[in-house]
Design a protein around this motif. Structure first.
Motif, mmCIF file in Angstrom:
data_model
loop_
_atom_site.group_PDB
_atom_site.id
_atom_site.type_symbol
_atom_site.label_atom_id
_atom_site.label_comp_id
_atom_site.label_asym_id
_atom_site.label_seq_id
_atom_site.Cartn_x
_atom_site.Cartn_y
_atom_site.Cartn_z
ATOM 1 N N LYS A 128 0.841 -1.197 0.000
ATOM 2 C CA LYS A 128 0.000 0.000 0.000
ATOM 3 C C LYS A 128 0.879 1.251 0.000
ATOM 4 C CE LYS A 128 -3.508 -2.388 2.671
ATOM 5 N NZ LYS A 128 -4.212 -2.438 3.935
ATOM 6 N N PRO A 129 0.850 2.035 -1.063
ATOM 7 C CA PRO A 129 1.720 3.218 -1.130
ATOM 8 C C PRO A 129 1.353 4.286 -0.105
ATOM 9 C CG PRO A 129 0.261 3.148 -3.019
ATOM 10 C CD PRO A 129 0.082 1.860 -2.279
ATOM 11 N N TRP A 130 0.080 4.397 0.278
ATOM 12 C CA TRP A 130 -0.301 5.418 1.259
ATOM 13 C C TRP A 130 0.293 5.111 2.620
ATOM 14 C CZ3 TRP A 130 -1.840 10.010 0.016
ATOM 15 C CH2 TRP A 130 -2.497 10.210 -1.188
ATOM 16 N N ASP A 131 0.368 3.849 2.976
ATOM 17 C CA ASP A 131 0.973 3.474 4.249
ATOM 18 C C ASP A 131 2.469 3.760 4.241
ATOM 19 O OD1 ASP A 131 -1.457 2.677 5.204
ATOM 20 O OD2 ASP A 131 -1.130 0.541 4.803
ATOM 21 N N GLY A 156 3.937 6.081 2.434
ATOM 22 C CA GLY A 156 4.071 7.531 2.477
ATOM 23 C C GLY A 156 3.872 8.072 3.885
ATOM 24 N N ALA A 157 2.899 7.523 4.597
ATOM 25 C CA ALA A 157 2.667 7.961 5.974
ATOM 26 C C ALA A 157 3.861 7.611 6.852
ATOM 27 C CB ALA A 157 1.397 7.309 6.518
ATOM 28 N N LEU A 158 4.446 6.452 6.627
ATOM 29 C CA LEU A 158 5.621 6.044 7.391
ATOM 30 C C LEU A 158 6.801 6.978 7.116
ATOM 31 C CD1 LEU A 158 6.625 3.854 9.328
ATOM 32 C CD2 LEU A 158 7.379 2.557 7.339
ATOM 33 N N VAL A 159 6.971 7.397 5.873
ATOM 34 C CA VAL A 159 8.037 8.333 5.517
ATOM 35 C C VAL A 159 7.806 9.680 6.187
ATOM 36 C CG1 VAL A 159 9.018 9.656 3.600
ATOM 37 C CG2 VAL A 159 8.632 7.209 3.353
ATOM 38 N N VAL A 160 6.576 10.167 6.172
ATOM 39 C CA VAL A 160 6.267 11.460 6.791
ATOM 40 C C VAL A 160 6.519 11.406 8.291
ATOM 41 C CG1 VAL A 160 4.386 13.061 7.323
ATOM 42 C CG2 VAL A 160 4.658 12.174 5.007
ATOM 43 N N ILE A 161 6.119 10.335 8.944
ATOM 44 C CA ILE A 161 6.342 10.189 10.384
ATOM 45 C C ILE A 161 7.836 10.144 10.688
ATOM 46 C CG2 ILE A 161 6.070 8.599 12.322
ATOM 47 C CD1 ILE A 161 3.305 7.889 11.109
ATOM 48 N N CYS A 162 8.594 9.404 9.886
ATOM 49 C CA CYS A 162 10.049 9.325 10.102
ATOM 50 C C CYS A 162 10.715 10.679 9.902
ATOM 51 C CB CYS A 162 10.663 8.289 9.169
ATOM 52 S SG CYS A 162 10.247 6.604 9.603
ATOM 53 N N LEU A 163 10.304 11.426 8.888
ATOM 54 C CA LEU A 163 10.868 12.756 8.665
ATOM 55 C C LEU A 163 10.533 13.704 9.812
ATOM 56 C CD1 LEU A 163 10.236 13.288 4.849
ATOM 57 C CD2 LEU A 163 12.429 13.011 6.002
#
Length: 59
Positions: free
Chosen positions: A17-20, A22-29
Motif C-alpha cells: 500500500k503506497p499510502w501506508d 508515504g505515511a511512514l516516511v512522513v512520520i520518520c521525517l
C-alpha cells in the motif's frame, strides 16, 4: 503456525500500500526533524554568546 502466516501476510500487505509507506516516511521525517532541532538547541545552548566588539571603541 497459522499465527505466523497471518503476521507474514499482514506484513506483505502493508508494503503493497503506497499510502501506508508515504505515511511512514512522513512520520520518520517528522521525528528526525524534531530530534535534529533538539540536538541543534543543545549544541548552541552550550556555546557562549559572542562578545560584540565596537570598532569605534578604543582600548
Amino acid at each position: 503456525m497459522d499465527k505466523l502466516m497471518t503476521k507474514n501476510m499482514w506484513n506483505e500487505e502493508f508494503w503493497q500500500k503506497p499510502w501506508d509507506q508515504g505515511a511512514l516516511v512522513v512520520i520518520c521525517l517528522f521525528v528526525t526533524m524534531i530530534l535534529f532541532l533538539i540536538v541543534f538547541a543543545i549544541i548552541f545552548g552550550f556555546l557562549p554568546p559572542f562578545e560584540k566588539i565596537d570598532p569605534c571603541e578604543e582600548s
